[in-house]
Write an enzyme that holds these catalytic residues in place. Structure first.
Site, PDB file in Angstrom:
ATOM      1  N   LYS A 267      67.121  98.401  64.603  1.00  0.00           N
ATOM      2  CA  LYS A 267      65.966  98.451  65.501  1.00  0.00           C
ATOM      3  C   LYS A 267      65.378  99.850  65.493  1.00  0.00           C
ATOM      4  CE  LYS A 267      67.424  95.091  69.041  1.00  0.00           C
ATOM      5  NZ  LYS A 267      66.370  94.101  68.797  1.00  0.00           N
ATOM      6  N   ARG A 341      72.309  84.600  68.277  1.00  0.00           N
ATOM      7  CA  ARG A 341      72.535  83.192  67.907  1.00  0.00           C
ATOM      8  C   ARG A 341      73.826  83.039  67.099  1.00  0.00           C
ATOM      9  NH1 ARG A 341      66.776  83.042  65.019  1.00  0.00           N
ATOM     10  NH2 ARG A 341      66.508  84.707  66.559  1.00  0.00           N
TER      11      ARG A 341
HETATM   12  N1  BES Z   1      68.568  91.250  71.814  1.00  0.00           N
HETATM   13  C1  BES Z   1      67.413  90.979  71.041  1.00  0.00           C
HETATM   14  C2  BES Z   1      66.283  90.332  71.822  1.00  0.00           C
HETATM   15  C3  BES Z   1      65.666  91.140  72.937  1.00  0.00           C
HETATM   16  C4  BES Z   1      64.445  91.759  72.743  1.00  0.00           C
HETATM   17  C5  BES Z   1      66.250  91.198  74.183  1.00  0.00           C
HETATM   18  C6  BES Z   1      63.865  92.464  73.772  1.00  0.00           C
HETATM   19  C7  BES Z   1      65.666  91.919  75.207  1.00  0.00           C
HETATM   20  C8  BES Z   1      64.465  92.542  75.006  1.00  0.00           C
HETATM   21  C9  BES Z   1      67.795  90.030  69.900  1.00  0.00           C
HETATM   22  O1  BES Z   1      69.093  90.146  69.409  1.00  0.00           O
HETATM   23  C10 BES Z   1      66.880  90.321  68.765  1.00  0.00           C
HETATM   24  O2  BES Z   1      66.943  91.401  68.256  1.00  0.00           O
HETATM   25  N2  BES Z   1      66.072  89.351  68.372  1.00  0.00           N
HETATM   26  C11 BES Z   1      65.160  89.503  67.291  1.00  0.00           C
HETATM   27  C12 BES Z   1      65.193  88.252  66.466  1.00  0.00           C
HETATM   28  C13 BES Z   1      64.477  88.371  65.141  1.00  0.00           C
HETATM   29  C14 BES Z   1      65.170  89.377  64.260  1.00  0.00           C
HETATM   30  C15 BES Z   1      64.440  87.019  64.482  1.00  0.00           C
HETATM   31  C16 BES Z   1      63.785  89.754  67.875  1.00  0.00           C
HETATM   32  O3  BES Z   1      63.466  89.189  68.927  1.00  0.00           O
HETATM   33  O4  BES Z   1      63.050  90.552  67.307  1.00  0.00           O
HETATM   34 MN    MN Z   2      69.236  91.670  67.926  1.00  0.00          MN
END
Ligand code: BES
Ligand code: MN
Ligand code: ZN
Length: 489
Positions: A267, A341
């Site tokens: 990230k 997931r």
């Molecule tokens: N933990 C994050 C989602 C999240 C985003 C929680 C903002 C709280 C605030 C999750 O694990 C994630 O990174 N999801 C990705 C999925 C994508 C890579 C398909 C996302 O939402 O960008």
């Molecule tokens: Mn994530």
């Protein structure tokens, strides 16, 4: 904190540092408000006549040392239109008032919101008062909030009602505390230890799976996420039996990623900053299990949390890796940041071993859900409309916002088809990201009625609201408790 009834005493005579008085925007004054008005030479009438206070939701007005009142501070809190008062508004009004009063050390605070409120409204208001008085500044010398020593509740709510409100409020604060703790303190092992403490305090049975057990159980999907971290994973199973052994069991499953760096699909800093909140699903489950046990609800509930840290260590899972989940389903890793997931795939499979009649899971799963619904609303996705309706009704009854997203098989099932494995851990491009995540989870719940709550928005606030500090919100603890209550009937 202690919550006690103010008994039959006249609000004017209540011996508390501050008195909170509820005022509707459109109704004549309630009995306690009238009493205060009379004792203070018509102060409330004057404030209203001068249009200094309209009684709008969360509106606050502090009056210092009004003559005729024993309390040294009078805080008016708006309740909005009387016909619209419900559990959510009661919670938020009390919380807004408590936040204002807790900004300084104030030991005793009395609340006189509306003596005509039902037990349900009082319970929620007490919970709101307790949550509102607790801040997120765990490590600051100069605190933003100082929780009260005691709350006196005016009106004739039974002590049992106040006690139930306190259980809810303390459980919400437990959830918030766990989420607000930084990842350096809150990691899979330490979360599991905290769960064990809570279990001991409120008589829940607990089972904790360590790395070796997870390997023996072939939790290949969860373990792959954990591999990049120096912190070993845990899986927590909490059991509460409030009904006969052969009565149906509700399973509550929580995502417990104690820190989400994104893994190799790293990230950016901005997005990573608040990722200690990625275990909010697990913390909400734990807060709710605590409340359900202390309330002695006549239901059977099992709570499960998958606890991992998503990091980039030398053994981290790689893009293109193929994982074998506990269910036997194979998964292609297309993005290591879609880790929630992967964790839930195995936890849901373990949940099925408990033969639950229904499953609800909570997860800070996708940014896409926040894009779709904004920061204050959780997305609901389901394989069983009747069960989803129950979850939505429970959330609505306590004023915690949710909105259902579609799961059309013919439109969405193919989004997660793998190239070399059964499925992949992302959808097609950016579109419908909350739904493709839910479609992935759906593959691991079999035929059991299941509702998924994507709480990525509401679990953690970047900015404060009038009724809530920034940081962990504790939202959906009350929804889960209500769900356990309603499924006991
Ligand atoms: N933990 C994050 C989602 C999240 C985003 C929680 C903002 C709280 C605030 C999750 O694990 C994630 O990174 N999801 C990705 C999925 C994508 C890579 C398909 C996302 O939402 O960008
Ligand atoms: Mn994530
Ligand atoms: Zn995550």
């Amino acid at each position: 904190m202690q919550v006690a009834s103010a008994g039959k005493s006249d609000v004017v005579q209540i011996d508390a540092y501050a008195l909170v008085l509820g005022i509707y925007g459109d109704e004549p004054l309630s009995a306690p408000a009238k009493a205060v008005d009379a004792a203070t030479g018509g102060l409330i009438g004057k404030v209203q006549a001068q249009k200094e206070f309209a009684g709008k939701p969360h509106e606050l007005l502090t009056l210092v040392a009004p003559a005729g009142l024993k309390a040294r501070l009078l805080l008016l809190v708006g309740l909005g239109e009387a016909s619209k008062i419900d559990a959510g508004r009661a919670y938020r009004a009390a919380s807004a008032a408590a936040m204002a009063l807790a900004s300084k050390e104030r030991k005793t605070v009395a609340f006189a919101l509306d003596p005509a409120w039902s037990a349900e409204l009082v319970e929620n208001a007490v919970a709101g008062a307790i949550a509102g008085s607790q801040g997120q500044d765990l490590y600051r010398k100069e605190k933003k909030r100082y929780p009260f020593e005691s709350i006196l509740w005016a009106g004739d709510a039974a002590p049992a009602v106040l006690a139930r409100g306190q259980i809810l409020g303390d459980s919400i604060n437990l959830t918030r505390r766990l989420v607000n703790e930084p990842a350096q303190e809150m990691y899979p092992e330490s979360f599991a230890d905290r769960a064990a403490e809570v279990a001991k305090q409120c008589g829940l049975k607990i089972e904790i799976w360590d790395q070796a057990r997870l390997e023996a159980e072939r939790c290949g999907s969860l373990l792959a996420v954990a591999r990049g971290s120096s912190r070993p994973p845990r899986l927590v199973i909490l059991r509460y039996q409030g009904a006969k052994a052969d009565s149906p069991t509700l399973a509550i499953v929580g995502k417990g990623v104690t820190f989400d760096s994104g893994g190799l699909s790293l990230k950016p800093s901005d997005g990573m900053l608040t990722m200690k909140c990625d275990m909010a699903g697990a913390a909400t489950m734990l807060g709710a299990m605590r409340a359900i046990a202390l309330l002695k609800l006549p239901v059977n509930v099992v709570g499960l949390a998958g606890l991992v840290e998503n990091m980039t260590g030398p053994a981290a899972m790689k893009l293109g890796d193929v994982l074998t989940a506990r269910s036997g389903t194979t998964i292609e890793v297309h993005n290591t940041d879609a880790e929630g997931r992967l964790v839930l795939a195995d936890v849901l499979n373990v949940a099925l071993d408990q033969k639950p009649s229904k499953i609800v899971d909570l997860a800070t799963l996708t940014g896409a859900c926040v894009v779709a619904l904004g920061t204050e609303v959780a997305g609901l996705m389901t394989n069983n409309q009747a069960w989803c309706d129950e979850v939505a009704a429970a959330a609505r009854s306590c004023g915690e916002p949710v909105w259902q997203l579609p799961m059309y098989p013919e439109l969405y099932d193919d989004m997660i088809k793998g190239e070399v494995a059964d499925i992949k851990n992302v959808g097609e491009g950016r579109w419908g990201g909350a739904i493709s995540a839910a479609k992935f989870l759906e593959r691991f719940v079999g035929q059991t009625p299941w509702t998924h709550m994507d709480i990525a928005g509401p679990a953690f606030r970047d900015k404060p609201k009038p009724w809530s500090d920034a940081g962990a919100s504790g939202t959906y603890v009350r929804t889960l408790v209500e769900l356990a209550r309603s499924s006991s009937g």
